[in-house]
Design an enzyme around this catalytic site. Sequence first.
Site, mmCIF file in Angstrom:
data_model
loop_
_atom_site.group_PDB
_atom_site.id
_atom_site.type_symbol
_atom_site.label_atom_id
_atom_site.label_comp_id
_atom_site.label_asym_id
_atom_site.label_seq_id
_atom_site.Cartn_x
_atom_site.Cartn_y
_atom_site.Cartn_z
ATOM 1 N N ASP A 72 9.296 2.906 -0.581
ATOM 2 C CA ASP A 72 8.498 3.583 0.360
ATOM 3 C C ASP A 72 8.598 3.070 1.716
ATOM 4 O OD1 ASP A 72 6.180 4.177 1.413
ATOM 5 O OD2 ASP A 72 4.751 3.516 0.302
ATOM 6 N N TYR B 101 0.845 -1.159 0.060
ATOM 7 C CA TYR B 101 -0.138 -0.087 -0.119
ATOM 8 C C TYR B 101 0.936 1.095 0.037
ATOM 9 C CZ TYR B 101 -3.392 3.356 1.597
ATOM 10 O OH TYR B 101 -4.258 4.535 1.813
ATOM 11 N N LYS C 151 5.246 9.774 8.628
ATOM 12 C CA LYS C 151 5.132 9.301 10.360
ATOM 13 C C LYS C 151 6.189 9.870 11.102
ATOM 14 C CE LYS C 151 2.187 5.919 8.488
ATOM 15 N NZ LYS C 151 0.736 5.931 8.741
#
Length: 444
Positions: free
Chosen positions: A251, A150, A279
């Site tokens: 990623d 994802y 994050k």
Amino acid sequence: MTTSSSQPISEALFARARQVTPGGVNSPVRAFGSVGGHPHFIASADGAYLTNADGQRLLDYIGSWGPMILGHNHPGVREAVAEALQGGTSFGAPNEREVLLAEKVVELTREQGVERVRFVNSGTEATMSALRLARGVTGRSHIVKFRGNYHGHADGLLVEAGSGLLTTAEGGLGEAAPSSAGVPQEYAALTLVSEYNDPAALDTLMQQRGHDIAAVIFEPVVGNSGVLIPTPEFLAALHRVRDHGALLIADEVMTGFRLSLQGACGRLGIQPDLITWGKIIGGGLPVGAYGGRAEVMENVSPSGPVYQAGTLSGNPLAMAAGLATLGELQAKPELYEQLERYTAALADGLKAAAQEAGVPLSVNHIGSMLTAFHQEAPHGSVQTYQQAARSDTAAFAGWFRAMLRQGVYWAPSQFESIFVSAAHGDAELNLTLDAARRAYAELK
């Protein structure tokens, strides 16, 4: 807030939210759709704990989906944001903190080839921007992603995506199907799909279509099909994509600065062309970034022809939180060893509790990330998307609800990683494993 009956406040808030927000939440997995019940609305957070609107204290293993590596409401991060707040929330102009944070990111990831960084406001923005850059640099239109990885909700990335979109649908080599309504098939066709941890499939795809491919994007450690750890053979195949002129994009929105000070790439010896982050580099505030070699990044506007912009990019609050978080991690590298020990002990304890109750369980973990797959994995660990999809989601949902009743707040999906923070200690580990033993006994 109070209610006129004995209805829990979180339940009442959820009912109100459904009247004004699609599904009552602002991100789908929060709705508890795959585990049952209603979401807990959170009033405050501190250390390893959340307090919900009803005043119940919950031991948290979500950590805002990863950024809270130091624990919630960390004093150093809070003070840095408070100080920045005195000067304003957003300028729409450069500020010193974004320079300082960019310098810090480059310092920590230079061995992975990072020389330039551009800040954005989310992981989705970071991956979307990195792919646009790859297309601009190579002049090619197609990209490759891996089934179950994802990378945010940009149209071209909602193809065979993981987490709440995880399905068992089968597709042929390179075939792509949108994972969401509203994604045109014509756009999805620009995204080719291969299998994570299948080096032969990637090699074959690149041999067949490599001349069309601008970039291969991947999660170094997958967190959205549950935790999947790459094999050495797969990592070697990833590095071979450059033989076909494609860029390699790691990623690290989830893993960046969580699995080590150099992220998953540093820990696993990966040398990508571009890395995306989120994050942790915002310390819990909205943030994203992408970076890489100067020769690639200098193609980004205003230095080059690839356009990308953002009004709130590099805002002083997020930069201050990121600087404080990375500064603490750099000053206390022993925190990573602490996180690793806790997570390994948690994995061992969960497996022992499940075995005692006769419940099939396979636990994948690396660093401070862990997924407890409710299945008996064929080789002792889950390695692929297809294997993850075989998990017993009904068993997980029952176990999740039993844990929550005991005050342990696990990720509300079988196909998510949980995250351990520096605020988790022996008391939290014992509480968790005691709850797990009772929860598995209920499942039995």
